[in-house]
Design a protein around this motif. Sequence first.
Motif, PDB file in Angstrom:
ATOM      1  N   MET A   1       0.794  -1.131   0.151  1.00 41.40           N
ATOM      2  CA  MET A   1      -0.072  -0.072   0.101  1.00 41.40           C
ATOM      3  C   MET A   1       1.051   1.135   0.117  1.00 41.40           C
ATOM      4  SD  MET A   1      -2.979   1.193   2.844  1.00 41.40           S
ATOM      5  CE  MET A   1      -2.324  -0.125   3.746  1.00 41.40           C
ATOM      6  N   ALA A   2       0.757   1.911  -1.033  1.00 43.62           N
ATOM      7  CA  ALA A   2       1.580   3.085  -1.032  1.00 43.62           C
ATOM      8  C   ALA A   2       1.462   4.368  -0.157  1.00 43.62           C
ATOM      9  CB  ALA A   2       1.456   3.832  -2.427  1.00 43.62           C
ATOM     10  N   ASN A   3       0.072   4.498   0.211  1.00 39.97           N
ATOM     11  CA  ASN A   3      -0.231   5.680   0.989  1.00 39.97           C
ATOM     12  C   ASN A   3      -0.564   4.920   2.649  1.00 39.97           C
ATOM     13  OD1 ASN A   3      -1.499   7.645   2.369  1.00 39.97           O
ATOM     14  ND2 ASN A   3      -3.260   8.013   1.114  1.00 39.97           N
ATOM     15  N   GLY A   4       0.063   5.496   3.493  1.00 37.49           N
ATOM     16  CA  GLY A   4      -0.049   4.961   4.647  1.00 37.49           C
ATOM     17  C   GLY A   4      -0.839   5.748   5.829  1.00 37.49           C
ATOM     18  N   LYS A   5      -1.790   6.526   5.275  1.00 40.24           N
ATOM     19  CA  LYS A   5      -2.859   7.272   6.069  1.00 40.24           C
ATOM     20  C   LYS A   5      -3.768   6.199   6.561  1.00 40.24           C
ATOM     21  CE  LYS A   5      -5.582  11.280   6.022  1.00 40.24           C
ATOM     22  NZ  LYS A   5      -5.979  12.443   5.297  1.00 40.24           N
ATOM     23  N   LYS A   6      -4.026   6.586   7.889  1.00 31.10           N
ATOM     24  CA  LYS A   6      -5.376   5.826   8.450  1.00 31.10           C
ATOM     25  C   LYS A   6      -6.222   6.546   9.017  1.00 31.10           C
ATOM     26  CE  LYS A   6      -2.747   1.457   9.155  1.00 31.10           C
ATOM     27  NZ  LYS A   6      -2.678   0.181   9.865  1.00 31.10           N
ATOM     28  N   LYS A   7      -7.445   6.081   9.241  1.00 26.95           N
ATOM     29  CA  LYS A   7      -8.608   6.843   9.877  1.00 26.95           C
ATOM     30  C   LYS A   7      -9.189   5.785  10.837  1.00 26.95           C
ATOM     31  CE  LYS A   7      -9.730   9.823   5.874  1.00 26.95           C
ATOM     32  NZ  LYS A   7     -10.806  10.420   5.068  1.00 26.95           N
ATOM     33  N   TRP A   8      -9.682   6.454  11.716  1.00 29.12           N
ATOM     34  CA  TRP A   8     -10.874   5.772  12.815  1.00 29.12           C
ATOM     35  C   TRP A   8     -12.157   5.693  12.392  1.00 29.12           C
ATOM     36  CZ3 TRP A   8      -8.638   3.135  16.750  1.00 29.12           C
ATOM     37  CH2 TRP A   8      -7.213   3.495  17.057  1.00 29.12           C
ATOM     38  N   VAL A   9     -12.727   4.555  12.502  1.00 35.39           N
ATOM     39  CA  VAL A   9     -14.235   4.334  12.178  1.00 35.39           C
ATOM     40  C   VAL A   9     -14.833   3.456  13.344  1.00 35.39           C
ATOM     41  CG1 VAL A   9     -14.002   4.823   9.751  1.00 35.39           C
ATOM     42  CG2 VAL A   9     -13.539   2.466  10.566  1.00 35.39           C
ATOM     43  N   ALA A  10     -16.042   3.569  13.395  1.00 37.89           N
ATOM     44  CA  ALA A  10     -16.607   2.557  14.208  1.00 37.89           C
ATOM     45  C   ALA A  10     -17.802   1.770  13.435  1.00 37.89           C
ATOM     46  CB  ALA A  10     -17.107   3.311  15.428  1.00 37.89           C
ATOM     47  N   PHE A  11     -17.651   0.729  13.327  1.00 39.06           N
ATOM     48  CA  PHE A  11     -18.608  -0.210  12.611  1.00 39.06           C
ATOM     49  C   PHE A  11     -19.929  -0.349  13.244  1.00 39.06           C
ATOM     50  CE2 PHE A  11     -14.703  -1.287  10.647  1.00 39.06           C
ATOM     51  CZ  PHE A  11     -14.839  -1.262   9.459  1.00 39.06           C
ATOM     52  N   GLN A  12     -21.067  -0.537  12.744  1.00 43.58           N
ATOM     53  CA  GLN A  12     -22.613  -0.453  13.169  1.00 43.58           C
ATOM     54  C   GLN A  12     -22.829  -2.014  13.483  1.00 43.58           C
ATOM     55  OE1 GLN A  12     -24.992   1.872  10.764  1.00 43.58           O
ATOM     56  NE2 GLN A  12     -23.695   3.823  10.628  1.00 43.58           N
ATOM     57  N   GLY A  13     -21.846  -2.899  13.225  1.00 42.84           N
ATOM     58  CA  GLY A  13     -22.198  -4.151  13.471  1.00 42.84           C
ATOM     59  C   GLY A  13     -20.883  -4.912  13.901  1.00 42.84           C
ATOM     60  N   ASN A  14     -21.094  -6.201  14.305  1.00 43.39           N
ATOM     61  CA  ASN A  14     -19.884  -7.071  14.445  1.00 43.39           C
ATOM     62  C   ASN A  14     -19.580  -7.540  13.170  1.00 43.39           C
ATOM     63  OD1 ASN A  14     -20.423  -6.681  17.503  1.00 43.39           O
ATOM     64  ND2 ASN A  14     -21.203  -8.570  17.580  1.00 43.39           N
ATOM     65  N   LEU A  15     -18.402  -7.561  12.806  1.00 49.03           N
ATOM     66  CA  LEU A  15     -17.938  -7.947  11.545  1.00 49.03           C
ATOM     67  C   LEU A  15     -16.276  -8.259  11.550  1.00 49.03           C
ATOM     68  CD1 LEU A  15     -16.388  -5.561  10.275  1.00 49.03           C
ATOM     69  CD2 LEU A  15     -18.399  -4.715   9.813  1.00 49.03           C
ATOM     70  N   THR A  16     -15.824  -8.852  10.507  1.00 53.91           N
ATOM     71  CA  THR A  16     -14.431  -9.126  10.420  1.00 53.91           C
ATOM     72  C   THR A  16     -13.990  -8.342   9.205  1.00 53.91           C
ATOM     73  OG1 THR A  16     -14.890 -11.288  11.225  1.00 53.91           O
ATOM     74  CG2 THR A  16     -12.757 -11.110  10.009  1.00 53.91           C
ATOM     75  N   ILE A  17     -12.896  -7.694   9.386  1.00 52.26           N
ATOM     76  CA  ILE A  17     -12.091  -6.851   8.595  1.00 52.26           C
ATOM     77  C   ILE A  17     -11.096  -7.711   7.773  1.00 52.26           C
ATOM     78  CG2 ILE A  17     -10.877  -5.043   7.869  1.00 52.26           C
ATOM     79  CD1 ILE A  17     -11.737  -3.533  10.687  1.00 52.26           C
ATOM     80  N   PRO A  18     -11.256  -7.863   6.346  1.00 48.10           N
ATOM     81  CA  PRO A  18     -10.340  -8.798   5.700  1.00 48.10           C
ATOM     82  C   PRO A  18      -8.847  -8.108   5.953  1.00 48.10           C
ATOM     83  CG  PRO A  18     -12.174  -8.230   4.390  1.00 48.10           C
ATOM     84  CD  PRO A  18     -12.308  -7.429   5.382  1.00 48.10           C
ATOM     85  N   ALA A  19      -7.965  -9.143   6.129  1.00 51.18           N
ATOM     86  CA  ALA A  19      -6.637  -8.545   6.135  1.00 51.18           C
ATOM     87  C   ALA A  19      -6.230  -7.597   5.129  1.00 51.18           C
ATOM     88  CB  ALA A  19      -5.561  -9.976   6.390  1.00 51.18           C
ATOM     89  N   ALA A  20      -6.290  -7.923   3.916  1.00 51.12           N
ATOM     90  CA  ALA A  20      -5.878  -7.333   2.929  1.00 51.12           C
ATOM     91  C   ALA A  20      -6.482  -5.513   2.822  1.00 51.12           C
ATOM     92  CB  ALA A  20      -6.409  -8.001   1.450  1.00 51.12           C
ATOM     93  N   MET A  21      -7.731  -5.530   3.502  1.00 49.80           N
ATOM     94  CA  MET A  21      -8.371  -4.268   3.582  1.00 49.80           C
ATOM     95  C   MET A  21      -7.858  -3.614   4.886  1.00 49.80           C
ATOM     96  SD  MET A  21     -10.364  -3.545   1.179  1.00 49.80           S
ATOM     97  CE  MET A  21      -9.652  -4.685  -0.027  1.00 49.80           C
ATOM     98  N   ALA A  22      -7.368  -4.218   5.773  1.00 52.05           N
ATOM     99  CA  ALA A  22      -7.060  -3.570   7.129  1.00 52.05           C
ATOM    100  C   ALA A  22      -5.395  -3.356   7.152  1.00 52.05           C
ATOM    101  CB  ALA A  22      -7.364  -4.418   8.395  1.00 52.05           C
TER     102      ALA A  22
END
Length: 126
Positions: A1-22
């Motif tokens: 991933m070229a851009n290392g910028k990250k943001k904080w979010v709160a999901f509206q349900g329980n879920l699993t974030i795929p490793a590639a997306m996180a």
Amino acid sequence: MANGKKKWVAFQGNLTIPAAMAGEEKDQKVQSGEPVQVPAFYADSVVQDGIAAHCDAPKKKPASKKADEPTDAEKAAAAKSAKFELAKDAVVDAQAALDAAEGTDAASDARATLLAAQQALAALQV
């Protein structure tokens, strides 16, 4: 991933974030409403889809004391208990000295010592 910028979010349900997306090595399980930091592109995508909302970083909790380390209140209680035990021992010793001194010239001093010990013990019982 070229851009290392990250943001904080709160999901509206329980879920699993795929490793590639996180941007992680493993999938990440997230509870509903739990703030999580993810890459900006993913954060913007899930917010746009209505799955999550932007949020602030969680506040750090103050470091807690070790479980085996007594608190200030426990230390104070232990010190008071030790003083109380010493005062009780002093009364017992003074009574024994008075019993031994009865009928002698030392009885008057022994009575004064016993009275002082009893007063010190009474002061700790308040």
